[in-house]
Structure formats: structure tokens, C-alpha cells
Enzyme design. Sequence first.
Site, PDB file in Angstrom:
ATOM      1  N   LYS A 177       0.844  -1.229   0.097  1.00  0.00           N
ATOM      2  CA  LYS A 177      -0.001   0.046   0.113  1.00  0.00           C
ATOM      3  C   LYS A 177       0.845   1.138  -0.157  1.00  0.00           C
ATOM      4  O   LYS A 177       1.979   1.090   0.421  1.00  0.00           O
ATOM      5  CB  LYS A 177      -0.841   0.064   1.305  1.00  0.00           C
ATOM      6  CG  LYS A 177      -1.789  -1.046   1.245  1.00  0.00           C
ATOM      7  CD  LYS A 177      -2.889  -0.841   2.348  1.00  0.00           C
ATOM      8  CE  LYS A 177      -3.412  -2.288   3.065  1.00  0.00           C
ATOM      9  NZ  LYS A 177      -3.897  -2.238   4.536  1.00  0.00           N
TER      10      LYS A 177
ATOM     11  N   HIS B 253       0.579  -2.195  16.060  1.00  0.00           N
ATOM     12  CA  HIS B 253      -0.539  -1.363  15.831  1.00  0.00           C
ATOM     13  C   HIS B 253       0.019   0.087  16.722  1.00  0.00           C
ATOM     14  O   HIS B 253      -0.970   0.874  16.862  1.00  0.00           O
ATOM     15  CB  HIS B 253      -2.042  -1.395  16.297  1.00  0.00           C
ATOM     16  CG  HIS B 253      -2.743  -2.481  15.608  1.00  0.00           C
ATOM     17  ND1 HIS B 253      -3.567  -3.539  16.226  1.00  0.00           N
ATOM     18  CD2 HIS B 253      -2.642  -2.782  14.125  1.00  0.00           C
ATOM     19  CE1 HIS B 253      -3.991  -4.349  15.257  1.00  0.00           C
ATOM     20  NE2 HIS B 253      -3.535  -4.095  14.151  1.00  0.00           N
TER      21      HIS B 253
ATOM     22  N   ASN C  95     -16.978   2.277  12.699  1.00  0.00           N
ATOM     23  CA  ASN C  95     -18.079   2.086  12.096  1.00  0.00           C
ATOM     24  C   ASN C  95     -19.383   1.291  12.797  1.00  0.00           C
ATOM     25  O   ASN C  95     -20.335   1.496  12.404  1.00  0.00           O
ATOM     26  CB  ASN C  95     -17.849   1.343  10.725  1.00  0.00           C
ATOM     27  CG  ASN C  95     -16.965   2.136   9.767  1.00  0.00           C
ATOM     28  OD1 ASN C  95     -17.272   3.011   9.350  1.00  0.00           O
ATOM     29  ND2 ASN C  95     -15.743   1.628   9.401  1.00  0.00           N
TER      30      ASN C  95
ATOM     31  N   GLU D 202      -2.838   5.974  10.058  1.00  0.00           N
ATOM     32  CA  GLU D 202      -1.736   5.272   9.958  1.00  0.00           C
ATOM     33  C   GLU D 202      -0.486   5.864   9.132  1.00  0.00           C
ATOM     34  O   GLU D 202       0.757   6.060   9.478  1.00  0.00           O
ATOM     35  CB  GLU D 202      -1.331   3.736   9.809  1.00  0.00           C
ATOM     36  CG  GLU D 202      -2.067   3.250  11.475  1.00  0.00           C
ATOM     37  CD  GLU D 202      -2.264   1.713  11.228  1.00  0.00           C
ATOM     38  OE1 GLU D 202      -3.414   1.409  10.704  1.00  0.00           O
ATOM     39  OE2 GLU D 202      -1.422   0.839  11.903  1.00  0.00           O
TER      40      GLU D 202
ATOM     41  N   ARG E 230       6.574   1.691   6.644  1.00  0.00           N
ATOM     42  CA  ARG E 230       5.994   0.989   8.048  1.00  0.00           C
ATOM     43  C   ARG E 230       6.921  -0.481   8.074  1.00  0.00           C
ATOM     44  O   ARG E 230       7.008  -1.081   7.161  1.00  0.00           O
ATOM     45  CB  ARG E 230       4.590   0.497   7.775  1.00  0.00           C
ATOM     46  CG  ARG E 230       3.854  -0.332   8.705  1.00  0.00           C
ATOM     47  CD  ARG E 230       2.567  -0.853   8.699  1.00  0.00           C
ATOM     48  NE  ARG E 230       2.214  -1.526   9.926  1.00  0.00           N
ATOM     49  CZ  ARG E 230       1.190  -2.548   9.837  1.00  0.00           C
ATOM     50  NH1 ARG E 230       0.816  -2.828   8.353  1.00  0.00           N
ATOM     51  NH2 ARG E 230       0.811  -2.980  10.863  1.00  0.00           N
TER      52      ARG E 230
ATOM     53  N   MET F 225     -17.574  -7.814  10.496  1.00  0.00           N
ATOM     54  CA  MET F 225     -18.445  -7.433  11.391  1.00  0.00           C
ATOM     55  C   MET F 225     -19.725  -6.851  11.038  1.00  0.00           C
ATOM     56  O   MET F 225     -20.956  -7.215  11.596  1.00  0.00           O
ATOM     57  CB  MET F 225     -17.983  -6.072  12.395  1.00  0.00           C
ATOM     58  CG  MET F 225     -18.658  -5.874  13.677  1.00  0.00           C
ATOM     59  SD  MET F 225     -19.014  -7.527  14.576  1.00  0.00           S
ATOM     60  CE  MET F 225     -17.527  -7.439  15.572  1.00  0.00           C
TER      61      MET F 225
ATOM     62  N   GLY G 190      -7.303  -7.319  12.554  1.00  0.00           N
ATOM     63  CA  GLY G 190      -6.583  -7.358  13.728  1.00  0.00           C
ATOM     64  C   GLY G 190      -6.954  -6.360  14.733  1.00  0.00           C
ATOM     65  O   GLY G 190      -7.389  -5.327  14.376  1.00  0.00           O
TER      66      GLY G 190
HETATM   67  P1  ADP Z   1      -7.309  -3.980   8.850  1.00  0.00           P
HETATM   68  O1  ADP Z   1      -6.949  -4.780   9.931  1.00  0.00           O
HETATM   69  O2  ADP Z   1      -7.404  -4.982   7.742  1.00  0.00           O
HETATM   70  O3  ADP Z   1      -6.483  -2.852   8.656  1.00  0.00           O
HETATM   71  P2  ADP Z   1      -9.860  -2.478   8.994  1.00  0.00           P
HETATM   72  O4  ADP Z   1      -9.229  -1.460  10.085  1.00  0.00           O
HETATM   73  O5  ADP Z   1      -9.690  -1.673   7.628  1.00  0.00           O
HETATM   74  O6  ADP Z   1      -8.700  -3.549   8.918  1.00  0.00           O
HETATM   75  O7  ADP Z   1     -11.137  -2.989   9.454  1.00  0.00           O
HETATM   76  C1  ADP Z   1     -11.470  -3.931   8.387  1.00  0.00           C
HETATM   77  C2  ADP Z   1     -12.720  -4.464   9.223  1.00  0.00           C
HETATM   78  O8  ADP Z   1     -13.548  -3.281   9.520  1.00  0.00           O
HETATM   79  C3  ADP Z   1     -13.587  -5.264   8.438  1.00  0.00           C
HETATM   80  O9  ADP Z   1     -13.349  -6.752   8.481  1.00  0.00           O
HETATM   81  C4  ADP Z   1     -15.019  -5.291   8.954  1.00  0.00           C
HETATM   82  O10 ADP Z   1     -15.100  -6.194  10.000  1.00  0.00           O
HETATM   83  C5  ADP Z   1     -15.008  -3.917   9.760  1.00  0.00           C
HETATM   84  N1  ADP Z   1     -15.896  -2.911   9.144  1.00  0.00           N
HETATM   85  C6  ADP Z   1     -15.692  -2.001   8.000  1.00  0.00           C
HETATM   86  N2  ADP Z   1     -16.844  -1.382   8.213  1.00  0.00           N
HETATM   87  C7  ADP Z   1     -17.622  -1.723   8.856  1.00  0.00           C
HETATM   88  C8  ADP Z   1     -19.211  -1.244   9.004  1.00  0.00           C
HETATM   89  N3  ADP Z   1     -19.717  -0.305   8.255  1.00  0.00           N
HETATM   90  N4  ADP Z   1     -19.713  -1.969  10.006  1.00  0.00           N
HETATM   91  C9  ADP Z   1     -19.062  -2.725  10.783  1.00  0.00           C
HETATM   92  N5  ADP Z   1     -18.042  -3.305  10.778  1.00  0.00           N
HETATM   93  C10 ADP Z   1     -17.008  -2.616   9.514  1.00  0.00           C
END
Ligand code: ADP
Length: 404
Positions: free
Chosen positions: A18, A183, A337, A387, A94, A286, A215
Site C-alpha cells: 500500500k 499497531h 463503523n 497510520e 512501515r 463485523m 486485527g
Molecule cells: P485491517 O486490520 O485489515 O487494517 P480495518 O481497520 O480496515 O482492518 O477493518 C476492517 C474490518 O472493519 C472489516 O473486516 C469489518 O469487520 C469492519 N468494518 C468495516 N466497515 C464496517 C461497518 N460499516 N460496520 C461494521 N464493521 C465494519
Amino acid sequence: MSSPTRVLVLNSGSSSLKYQLLDMRDSSRLAVGLVERIGEQTSRLKHTHVTDGDTREQNGPIADHEAALKAVAGELSRDSLGLDSPELAAIGHRVVHGGMFFTEPTLVDDEVLTEIERLIPVAPLHNPANLTGLRTARSLRPDLPQVAVFDTAFHTTMPESAARYAIDPRIADRHRIRRYGFHGTSHAYVSRETARLLGKDPAEVNVIVLHLGNGASASAVEGGRCVDTSMGLTPLEGLVMGTRSGDLDPAVIFHLERVGGMSTDEIDTLLNKRSGLFGLCGDNDMREIRRRVDAGDEAAKLAFDIYIHRLKKYIGAYYAVLGRVDAVAFTAGVGENAAPVREAAVAGLEGLGLAVDAGLNAVRGDGPRLISPEDARVKVAVVPTDEELEIATQTYALVEKNSH
Ligand code: ADP
């Protein structure tokens, strides 16, 4: 000529890269992108030139991280933002594991690379990819400062009482076994932004940060310094995550070996990739879990309840570690979210001064915001993490400091 102000941030995962190019005069994004499925036939590069809103995609095999970074450099050049630009001040990388050695952002030289390499045994999935990113970037622009920003660095302030496992210290030290935490860039950024939201100096504020993504980790931050965090030697410890179990009795592993006949590698895969929410109910997103819970699905409800129970235990534990808590901050995909997760995590904690206002919690928004009732003793906040911005800020600050 005025000094360069752009920073390219690279985040090399095991099969992804990324990147973001930021201008540090106003922290704006100039370009963002992602290379996915590196090493497969179906690799994909998605590049957005933010200023123009122009997005391009390349599909087709990209063999390794070196080829990926070269492809990214090519895309940036097409937008006249190439790695050869005189406006590029540095590249910020990172790096997941910095052990105890790296406590702050570090200018990369051969010795630093050797030390990151020495940490591969404790971060076998991440550090090799991070190293390839560093080496390739250096070969493309040998004269440019390359800065490593470590996921573990923010946690190096943990006292020994929190960082050590209760095992023979000679054995622990020989194998570098201790609780490092991950993190860290997010916990640092979010704890500072939470203080800002409260209108206070980070040094005056105690915050529990709940980074809930795929995570997930919690941290206890006292006056801007981390004093405990839920991930340990590896990112497996602590909260229930998308596919990781988090805490369990280590004897479960012996039992799976002796009685279950599983190999060490099989158990590793089980606990890291097929456990957590996914292992409990077959979904790790989620959104899908909440949809199933609302439809009356028992397995999804149990997975959700286990997730929340663990989260609540950590909130209570870090409350006790800090003694006084000013705010609890939710961040990352789930934290930012999922209103039902935030509501359930603090439900019943009124005795600790913690509560969520249902109306405020339901409002969606992009920026940092409070979701606790106005008169709450402990504020509950949603604070979006960033981040990449934090890596760029730390990288630029180091380069600026060195140039004066
Ligand atoms: P990563 O650890 O891959 O960086 P993120 O911080 O992007 O993860 O979080 C990804 C997770 O966030 C998804 O697997 C999902 O469970 C959750 N998520 C994303 N959008 C929503 C939403 N609108 N409502 C509930 N859960 C959400």
C-alpha cells in the site's frame, strides 16, 4: 530552492503493497494506491492520482515486492510525481517489528537493515516483506532518506511488569520473548488525537485506545506514553480478532498437539487464520456478523458475545492499570463503523463512569467525535486512525530535524 515537502509512505504486507504520497505542508494526499496479490497470476495495481481524481488499474502478474514497487514508481511518474522528483523529501516505511532496539523512527542504513533482518524470527510474516520494500526503495533512490517507522515503537515505554511474561527471564532473553505490542503507530496517533478532541495536552490525559480492525488491539496510554497493550510477542495475543483467537490458555496448544495430533504449523494456522470471529461463526466481517445476529443466527450471536466479553475485560483491566481514565477511544474498521460494538462494549460500565449516548453513537461521521453523554465522567470517543499520515509526519519530522 525551497526544501522538499513530499513524503511517500510504503506499507509492504506479505502479499500487498500500500502506498500514499503526501505533501507535508498541509498533510494532503497527492496519490494513493495498492498492489494486491503480489506473487500470483492475478496481481492488481490500483492507483489514484488524488488531485485529478483519476484512477488507473493494472492487472496481471507482479512477481515480487521489487516488481511491485517499480510498477508503483512507474504510475507515480505518469502523474509527474515520480521517485526522481526533487520535491520528494523522504520515503517512510512501515516496519512491523522493531524489537526492543528501535524505540523511534529511524533513518535506514545497512546496520538498521541488518537489525530488522535479525528480528525475522519474531515477525516471520511481516519483516521480510518490509525489508524488501526498504531495499528496493533504497536501490531506486539511494540518495533519498528512507525512514523506518515501527509498529512496536510506541509500546517500548511499557514497564517491565507489563512487558515481561512470567517465565524464566534467562530463557525469555535468550529467545527475545517479551510483550512487544503492535499497531503502535495507530495507538500513538489516536491517543494524541483523543487528547486534542478533549482540548487537552496529551501529557495530561489517560486514554484507553481500542483499535478494532481485522486485527485488533487495546492499549493503556498514560500521559501520552503506552503503559500496557494487548498484543504480545506476536499479534496473536489479546482481543478476539477477525481470524485470530487472541488470549487462550497456552495449554490448549499442548492439548491440540498431544491429544488432537496436530502439528505446530497446523496449530499456528488454526489460531492465526481460522479462529476469532471467523473460527466461531464462519464470518470475520463485523457487518455480516451483525446482519446475521439481527436475523437471529445463534452462532453469529455467540461470536459477537465472545468478542464483546473479551473487549470489556480489557477495558476493565486497563481502567485498573491507569487508575484514572479520561477517555476510551474506538478506532479502525470496526471501532469507527460498528455502533453496536461500541454500545455493547461499554454497556453496564456506568459504575466506572462509562456510557454511550445512543443518539450520538448512531450518527455516522468522518472525523473524531464524542459519543458519551455530555456529563459523562469518562468520555467515549470515535477517533478515526490514520497510520499513513502518522508515518509521514514522523518521517518528515526526522528528516527536518536532520537537515537543521
Ligand atoms: P485491517 O486490520 O485489515 O487494517 P480495518 O481497520 O480496515 O482492518 O477493518 C476492517 C474490518 O472493519 C472489516 O473486516 C469489518 O469487520 C469492519 N468494518 C468495516 N466497515 C464496517 C461497518 N460499516 N460496520 C461494521 N464493521 C465494519
